[in-house]
Design a protein around this motif. Structure first.
Motif, PDB file in Angstrom:
ATOM      1  N   MET A   1       0.849  -1.156   0.000  1.00 16.01           N
ATOM      2  CA  MET A   1       0.000   0.000   0.000  1.00 16.01           C
ATOM      3  C   MET A   1       0.899   1.224   0.000  1.00 16.01           C
ATOM      4  O   MET A   1       1.980   1.207   0.568  1.00 16.01           O
ATOM      5  N   SER A   2       0.453   2.291  -0.672  1.00 22.38           N
ATOM      6  CA  SER A   2       1.190   3.550  -0.667  1.00 22.38           C
ATOM      7  C   SER A   2       0.230   4.677  -0.339  1.00 22.38           C
ATOM      8  O   SER A   2      -0.967   4.581  -0.592  1.00 22.38           O
ATOM      9  N   PHE A   3       0.764   5.740   0.262  1.00 24.88           N
ATOM     10  CA  PHE A   3      -0.069   6.892   0.593  1.00 24.88           C
ATOM     11  C   PHE A   3       0.808   8.104   0.791  1.00 24.88           C
ATOM     12  O   PHE A   3       2.011   7.986   0.997  1.00 24.88           O
ATOM     13  N   ASP A   4       0.190   9.302   0.687  1.00 28.08           N
ATOM     14  CA  ASP A   4       0.916  10.514   1.026  1.00 28.08           C
ATOM     15  C   ASP A   4       0.380  11.023   2.351  1.00 28.08           C
ATOM     16  O   ASP A   4      -0.770  10.805   2.700  1.00 28.08           O
ATOM     17  N   GLY A  43       5.055  -3.792  -9.278  1.00 25.80           N
ATOM     18  CA  GLY A  43       5.039  -3.558  -7.833  1.00 25.80           C
ATOM     19  C   GLY A  43       6.393  -3.292  -7.216  1.00 25.80           C
ATOM     20  O   GLY A  43       6.555  -3.440  -6.009  1.00 25.80           O
ATOM     21  N   LYS A  44       7.371  -2.846  -8.000  1.00 20.09           N
ATOM     22  CA  LYS A  44       8.722  -2.609  -7.475  1.00 20.09           C
ATOM     23  C   LYS A  44       9.074  -1.131  -7.375  1.00 20.09           C
ATOM     24  O   LYS A  44      10.094  -0.775  -6.802  1.00 20.09           O
ATOM     25  N   GLN A  45       8.224  -0.257  -7.953  1.00 18.68           N
ATOM     26  CA  GLN A  45       8.489   1.169  -7.942  1.00 18.68           C
ATOM     27  C   GLN A  45       7.194   1.936  -7.683  1.00 18.68           C
ATOM     28  O   GLN A  45       6.104   1.444  -7.958  1.00 18.68           O
ATOM     29  N   VAL A  46       7.361   3.151  -7.159  1.00 17.37           N
ATOM     30  CA  VAL A  46       6.237   4.055  -6.958  1.00 17.37           C
ATOM     31  C   VAL A  46       6.598   5.378  -7.618  1.00 17.37           C
ATOM     32  O   VAL A  46       7.654   5.944  -7.354  1.00 17.37           O
ATOM     33  N   ALA A  47       5.717   5.872  -8.495  1.00 22.53           N
ATOM     34  CA  ALA A  47       5.896   7.181  -9.119  1.00 22.53           C
ATOM     35  C   ALA A  47       4.997   8.173  -8.388  1.00 22.53           C
ATOM     36  O   ALA A  47       3.934   7.811  -7.873  1.00 22.53           O
ATOM     37  N   GLN A  61       8.594  11.935 -10.183  1.00 20.97           N
ATOM     38  CA  GLN A  61       9.688  11.188  -9.579  1.00 20.97           C
ATOM     39  C   GLN A  61       9.316   9.717  -9.468  1.00 20.97           C
ATOM     40  O   GLN A  61       8.137   9.373  -9.370  1.00 20.97           O
ATOM     41  N   VAL A  62      10.332   8.861  -9.469  1.00 18.25           N
ATOM     42  CA  VAL A  62      10.139   7.428  -9.276  1.00 18.25           C
ATOM     43  C   VAL A  62      11.055   6.963  -8.154  1.00 18.25           C
ATOM     44  O   VAL A  62      12.253   7.268  -8.150  1.00 18.25           O
ATOM     45  N   ALA A  63      10.482   6.243  -7.206  1.00 22.52           N
ATOM     46  CA  ALA A  63      11.251   5.677  -6.101  1.00 22.52           C
ATOM     47  C   ALA A  63      11.217   4.157  -6.219  1.00 22.52           C
ATOM     48  O   ALA A  63      10.167   3.565  -6.449  1.00 22.52           O
ATOM     49  N   ASP A  64      12.370   3.559  -6.075  1.00 18.38           N
ATOM     50  CA  ASP A  64      12.512   2.108  -6.096  1.00 18.38           C
ATOM     51  C   ASP A  64      12.357   1.593  -4.671  1.00 18.38           C
ATOM     52  O   ASP A  64      12.856   2.207  -3.727  1.00 18.38           O
TER      53      ASP A  64
END
Length: 92
Positions: A1-4, A43-47, A61-64
């Protein structure tokens, strides 16, 4: 899961397991606004969109998930329309 998570005028991008546990900050620091996290298909990066606290210019931006520093995909100083929050990953 991702969130700001917003606080004190800044926001960061976090990821965590769906089962729970500690949230990991992918975007780092409190000197920017980071919004609209989107997972890559594998599922290995989040932009996400990022702008400095005193700037009106957003960068993509892209985070690994491996913990390496995020990478900007947009040239410095390029104005990104706020409609770009709704960006989408494309298959390779």
């Amino acid at each position: 899961m991702s969130f700001d998570n917003s606080g004190y005028g800044s926001s960061n991008i976090y990821v965590m397991s769906a089962e729970g546990g500690d949230a990991v900050n992918l975007s780092g620091g409190a000197s920017a606004v980071n919004l609209s996290p989107k997972w890559s298909a594998e599922g290995k990066q989040v932009a996400y969109m990022r702008r400095g606290m005193l700037s009106s210019i957003y960068e993509l931006q892209v985070a690994d998930l491996s913990g390496t520093p995020p990478v900007s995909l947009t040239p410095q100083g390029v104005l990104i329309d706020t409609d770009a929050y709704d960006f989408t990953w494309l298959p390779r």
